[in-house]
Write an enzyme that holds these catalytic residues in place. Structure first.
Site, short mmCIF file in Angstrom:
data_model
loop_
_atom_site.label_atom_id
_atom_site.label_comp_id
_atom_site.label_asym_id
_atom_site.label_seq_id
_atom_site.Cartn_x
_atom_site.Cartn_y
_atom_site.Cartn_z
N LYS A 33 -5.59 9.21 1.44
CA LYS A 33 -6.98 9.42 1.87
C LYS A 33 -7.31 8.29 2.84
O LYS A 33 -8.11 7.40 2.57
CB LYS A 33 -7.92 9.47 0.67
CG LYS A 33 -8.77 10.75 0.65
CD LYS A 33 -9.54 10.90 -0.63
CE LYS A 33 -10.74 11.81 -0.45
NZ LYS A 33 -10.41 13.23 -0.37
N ARG A 55 -4.83 7.35 -7.05
CA ARG A 55 -4.64 7.79 -5.67
C ARG A 55 -5.13 6.73 -4.68
O ARG A 55 -4.52 6.52 -3.62
CB ARG A 55 -5.39 9.11 -5.45
CG ARG A 55 -5.07 9.76 -4.11
CD ARG A 55 -5.65 11.14 -4.00
NE ARG A 55 -7.11 11.14 -4.06
CZ ARG A 55 -7.84 12.22 -4.25
NH1 ARG A 55 -7.28 13.41 -4.42
NH2 ARG A 55 -9.16 12.14 -4.28
C1 LIG Z 1 -10.28 14.57 -0.79
C2 LIG Z 1 -9.49 15.67 -0.19
C3 LIG Z 1 -9.15 16.83 -0.89
C4 LIG Z 1 -9.69 17.14 -2.26
O1 LIG Z 1 -9.27 16.22 -3.22
P1 LIG Z 1 -10.05 16.13 -4.61
O2 LIG Z 1 -9.36 15.04 -5.34
O3 LIG Z 1 -9.96 17.43 -5.27
O4 LIG Z 1 -11.47 15.78 -4.27
C5 LIG Z 1 -8.34 17.76 -0.28
N1 LIG Z 1 -7.89 17.58 0.99
C6 LIG Z 1 -8.20 16.48 1.70
C7 LIG Z 1 -7.66 16.33 3.08
C8 LIG Z 1 -9.03 15.49 1.15
O5 LIG Z 1 -9.36 14.43 1.85
#
Ligand SMILES: *Cc1c(COP(=O)(O)O)cnc(C)c1O
Length: 354
Positions: free
Chosen positions: A198, A96
């Site tokens: 992210k 990711r």
């Molecule tokens: C990081 C995040 C998540 C959760 O992702 P995980 O991989 O389960 O930690 C969900 N929504 C947003 C907007 C995020 O930034």
């Protein structure tokens, strides 16, 4: 070199004796070291190395400061019941991170470099991994545009940094069901925007709506779909699920939702272990408000029950307002795998050093 290190921090000698593991919260605690690697004009990441944890120096014209060219990850290392340090599906975060980098024109950090960096930082800071059951070591990989830019364009050079902090529960009330607010006034991300990466900018967009909700006594915000406000998307930094009867629904990944690793794990466990009818689909606000159970998922929050949801019109109680059965089953399954008290049937656990 735009990034220089300053101010080595003092290292406690007997950290595990000094640390008050029982009072850990989800906040930053300085540790021994961090990993740093640079990438210059040719777009090739250098090997990088560990340096003492501390402040960094940055050009005022750095791409990240002026145009938000930055991405991050959130991963945890656990001290398991087998008294070893383990990661949960770490390669998913590496993949990711790669695609997040691509979306904002950061030369993607190779998966192998990401994994090696994370492993090296955790190994060097292993004294800071809390005892089993007391919390975890939160790992924060970040990459950003370092070199100076004046016009809007990708920066000429980049930095990849990984730091860590021991953490306890994300919400200060532990697993007490959350009280959330649906916002009609703000969207987190738009279709075809950067919500599925992210990318740091997504989180600055969420600060103000979150502040308003917290001032009103809520724990967090639920965002609606920017293209269709009948649909819910996710919570500021966690994915959203609703259970009705045997059907577990979560919004499908249509571009503005972050593809959570915990989301993916919860979907898999709900189907394979609990035999639920899991659906990645449209989830309407109406369905969420009338669910038997609702919860959110994320590395930081694990699986957190939702007890109440308020719209501008009225407050709603979800189910009986307490943690639902499926919610706690899924939470226990994930915590069990992460702490190695449950068998790792799906190959999700990777011990440090192997
Ligand atoms: C990081 C995040 C998540 C959760 O992702 P995980 O991989 O389960 O930690 C969900 N929504 C947003 C907007 C995020 O930034």
């Amino acid at each position: 070199m735009e990034t220089l290190l300053e101010n080595d921090v003092m290292i406690d000698e007997n950290i595990s004796q000094i640390m008050d593991w029982d009072s850990l919260t989800f906040s930053i605690y300085p540790t021994k070291s961090m990993f740093i690697a640079e990438c210059d004009e040719n777009g090739e990441w250098r090997t990088g190395n560990l340096v003492p944890y501390g402040d960094i120096k940055l050009s005022p014209a750095a791409g990240v400061l002026n145009y938000g060219q930055g991405v991050f990850e959130g991963v945890k290392a656990f001290r398991s019941s087998k008294d070893r340090i383990v990661f949960f599906r770490l390669e998913k975060n590496a993949e990711r991170f790669y695609t997040s980098c691509e979306r904002v024109c950061i030369p993607p950090v190779p998966v192998e470099l990401f994994m090696k960096a994370v492993e090296n930082v955790v190994k060097d800071n292993s004294d800071y991994v809390p005892p089993n059951g007391k919390g975890s070591l939160y790992i924060r990989p970040v990459a950003w545009g370092t070199g100076p830019v004046l016009g809007v364009k990708p920066a000429p050079s980049y930095t990849f940094l990984v730091y860590v902090s021991p953490v306890g529960p994300y919400f200060k009330n532990g697993v007490k069901p959350l009280n959330l607010k649906v916002t009609n006034r703000y969207h987190r991300a738009a279709p075809k925007g950067i919500g599925n990466a992210k990318a740091i900018g997504n989180y600055s967009a969420s600060l103000y709506p979150r502040k308003l909700a917290i001032n009103e006594g809520f724990d967090e915000v639920i965002y609606l779909n920017a293209a269709d406000e009948n649909l819910v998307e996710e919570v500021g930094s966690a994915n959203l699920f609703a259970l009705k009867g045997n059907v577990l629904k979560t919004p499908r990944l249509a571009g503005s939702i972050l593809p959570g690793v915990t989301r993916n794990s919860a979907l898999f466990l709900a189907k394979e272990e609990l035999g639920l009818d899991v659906q990645e689909t449209d989830l309407t606000l109406d369905e969420l408000l009338n669910a038997d159970e609702a919860f959110c998922t994320g590395t930081a929050v694990v699986i957190s029950p939702i007890g109440r949801i308020s719209t501008d019109d009225a407050p709603y109680v979800i189910g009986d307002g307490n943690t639902g059965k499926v919610t706690s089953q899924l939470r226990e399954m994930i915590l069990g795998i992460q702490s190695e008290t449950t068998k790792d049937k799906f190959g999700w656990i990777k011990p440090l050093n192997s």
